[in-house]
Motif scaffolding. Sequence first.
Motif, mmCIF file in Angstrom:
data_model
loop_
_atom_site.group_PDB
_atom_site.id
_atom_site.type_symbol
_atom_site.label_atom_id
_atom_site.label_comp_id
_atom_site.label_asym_id
_atom_site.label_seq_id
_atom_site.Cartn_x
_atom_site.Cartn_y
_atom_site.Cartn_z
ATOM 1 N N GLY A 1 0.817 -1.209 0.000
ATOM 2 C CA GLY A 1 0.000 0.000 0.000
ATOM 3 C C GLY A 1 0.850 1.257 0.000
ATOM 4 O O GLY A 1 0.555 2.237 -0.704
ATOM 5 N N THR A 2 1.923 1.229 0.778
ATOM 6 C CA THR A 2 2.844 2.370 0.793
ATOM 7 C C THR A 2 3.451 2.599 -0.584
ATOM 8 O O THR A 2 3.550 3.734 -1.065
ATOM 9 N N PHE A 3 3.836 1.518 -1.240
ATOM 10 C CA PHE A 3 4.412 1.631 -2.586
ATOM 11 C C PHE A 3 3.395 2.224 -3.563
ATOM 12 O O PHE A 3 3.718 3.118 -4.361
ATOM 13 N N LEU A 4 2.146 1.755 -3.516
ATOM 14 C CA LEU A 4 1.130 2.249 -4.443
ATOM 15 C C LEU A 4 0.876 3.742 -4.258
ATOM 16 O O LEU A 4 0.749 4.492 -5.229
ATOM 17 N N VAL A 5 0.805 4.174 -2.985
ATOM 18 C CA VAL A 5 0.452 5.566 -2.707
ATOM 19 C C VAL A 5 1.611 6.511 -2.989
ATOM 20 O O VAL A 5 1.409 7.660 -3.381
ATOM 21 N N ARG A 6 2.858 6.044 -2.842
ATOM 22 C CA ARG A 6 4.005 6.945 -2.869
ATOM 23 C C ARG A 6 4.959 6.732 -4.033
ATOM 24 O O ARG A 6 5.979 7.411 -4.104
ATOM 25 N N LEU B 1 10.671 -2.844 -0.014
ATOM 26 C CA LEU B 1 9.653 -3.890 0.029
ATOM 27 C C LEU B 1 10.278 -5.246 -0.286
ATOM 28 O O LEU B 1 10.034 -6.242 0.415
ATOM 29 N N ALA B 2 11.102 -5.285 -1.337
ATOM 30 C CA ALA B 2 11.747 -6.547 -1.717
ATOM 31 C C ALA B 2 12.674 -7.045 -0.615
ATOM 32 O O ALA B 2 12.727 -8.252 -0.317
ATOM 33 N N LEU B 3 13.397 -6.120 0.024
ATOM 34 C CA LEU B 3 14.342 -6.497 1.072
ATOM 35 C C LEU B 3 13.618 -7.060 2.289
ATOM 36 O O LEU B 3 13.963 -8.151 2.784
ATOM 37 N N TYR B 4 12.612 -6.322 2.783
ATOM 38 C CA TYR B 4 11.946 -6.737 4.013
ATOM 39 C C TYR B 4 11.084 -7.979 3.794
ATOM 40 O O TYR B 4 11.176 -8.960 4.548
ATOM 41 N N ILE B 5 10.245 -7.928 2.777
ATOM 42 C CA ILE B 5 9.314 -9.036 2.570
ATOM 43 C C ILE B 5 10.045 -10.264 2.035
ATOM 44 O O ILE B 5 9.805 -11.394 2.481
#
Length: 645
Positions: A289-294, A318-322
Amino acid sequence: MIAEAGLIALWLAASMAFLQFAICAIGLVKGQEEFFTAIRPVAIAQGVLVALSFLLLVWLFVRSDMSVKLVVANSVAIKPLIYKISGAWGNHEGSMLLWIAIMGVAGACIGIFERNLKTKTLVATLGAQAFISIGFYAYLLIASNPFERIFPVPADGQGLNPLLQDIGLALHPPTLYVGYVGLSIAFSFAVGAMITRDVGPEFAKAMRPWVLGAWVFLTLGITAGSYWAYYELGWGGWWFWDPVENASLMPWLAATALLHSVTVLATRDGLRAWTLMLAVVAFSMSMIGTFLVRSGVLTSVHAFAVDPERGSFILALLALYIGGAMALFALRVGSVKEGSQFEPVSREGALVANNLLLSAILGIVFIGTLYPLFVEGMSDEMISVGPPYFNLATGPIALILVAIMAAGPLLRWRRDSAKALMNRISIPVFLTAAALFALVLFTTSMSVLSLLGLALAAGIAVASFAPLWKRNLRRTPMHTYGMIIAHFGIAVALVGMASETSFTEEKLVAATPGDEIMVNKWKIKFEAIEPVAGPNWTALEARVTAQYENEAIHEIAPQNRMFASAQMQTSEAALLTRWNGQLYVVLGDSDDQGRWQLRIWWKPFVTLIWYGGVLIALGGLLAMIGRLRRAGRQKKQRAYAEAMI
């Protein structure tokens, strides 16, 4: 000097996050427990410093310091104080600083209050939280500095987007962010438990209040955002399946599944691997969601950033954490001992069924939200996935979900029988059938989903109170009352959704002063158009009177506002609320003949949607308080028993 102080505090907080992660890593790798004692003070220091940085940014907005680029772009000196304050997070950089500030304060709270986890698991949890924070600090300091100066200093700012100058949007982002950060903490707990292989009831009991808190704030944030869009955008709808709306719905769906799963783990030592997976998925949804909004991939009034480079930074995080968490889960899931067993017909079985259905809805929303972006990225072809897909795909599953939800609390743990369950739910089933028969008999032109939704709501409303049957109400735990209120809130919201969908009446007219319009049993009279002025806007206001049958006459005043600083016009809807619905009036433009466009809706029971959302959140809050109070009492009892030995 205030901007410099805020930036210094941000750098120091980032340094504390790095130190916190280093202490965790060195302590766990080398097994030196003397490192562990330092991690709590460092976590607290990080929280204090990042909170100070954010408060200094707010002060810059309150002072209208036009030497700061962010203030110039998102504020104006004559703006009301509340919108100067909310302007601090009504933009990309400020909202990210608010995010990391909440995360830092939450980490400090873990350091101060958490005493139930084993030391190594607590250290691993705080280390994981610090690792997440480091990425966001790097993002702010490298790509999105909120304290950047501008020269020469302009006389005034450009002002906040007028659509965001509303009390709903002043409160909506912070509540969502608290929810998102709560999921990051649940994620950190899961990562810490996987690192130390400490997955059991104590871990779940420590994580559950954070999941409950995150879920409550997500519920409030989504409810507030839905109501804001309903009255502020002037389109008369409460949910549009906009990708940015879905960006907040997906974490809520995952958090709802996680909430039920962690309850099974805490109380019955079951669903260990499933709980870990859901904690990872819930935080993944908040990151997506953060990626989509920002990231700039979406254009929306909700979206903050239009810079693909910054979007790439978030995508890398996102790729690193998830990706890292999924890899850790794959490595550790084999060593996670299987929890206690249960039969399919049991309360655990109902919770598993609910989780699977929630996951199915999450998958549908996820695909419908991201598929158009994927197609556009691969072929430059623009496609749209809208309400018809989402309503048709999720509606039937959602109805099955709430039906199982009604039966779940009436089942026994471990093992039960279908015959005994049918005896317990006979009254709710009868009421559902009776409501369905009455609706078919006395209503017309209702969709099948709305018909079933209203009928199910009647049964769910009664079934939600069934756990109180034959119980001592004074001795019933608070968390049980919380569950009852939350489930009843779902029934209330379901009535509002189905009623608004099926019974709304709309009229679009071109009217001159003196004209009368009938909508349902409302007599609407267009009296006049008058100019009015606000603190930082001017408007044309329609004076309209509304009378329901022969009752009292009410005055309402829809407006067309013009904000000079942003050179933007907005429509301010006028709402008249009664016990059985809302009258909704929007003023449009005029034509060459002096007529004004009026759009009028009568929306029966639409307010139940948001009353239901508030009840759901209230139920979660009561459950959280009840669980914390019970844990406190149990801790005192254990301490007393140990003292007596």
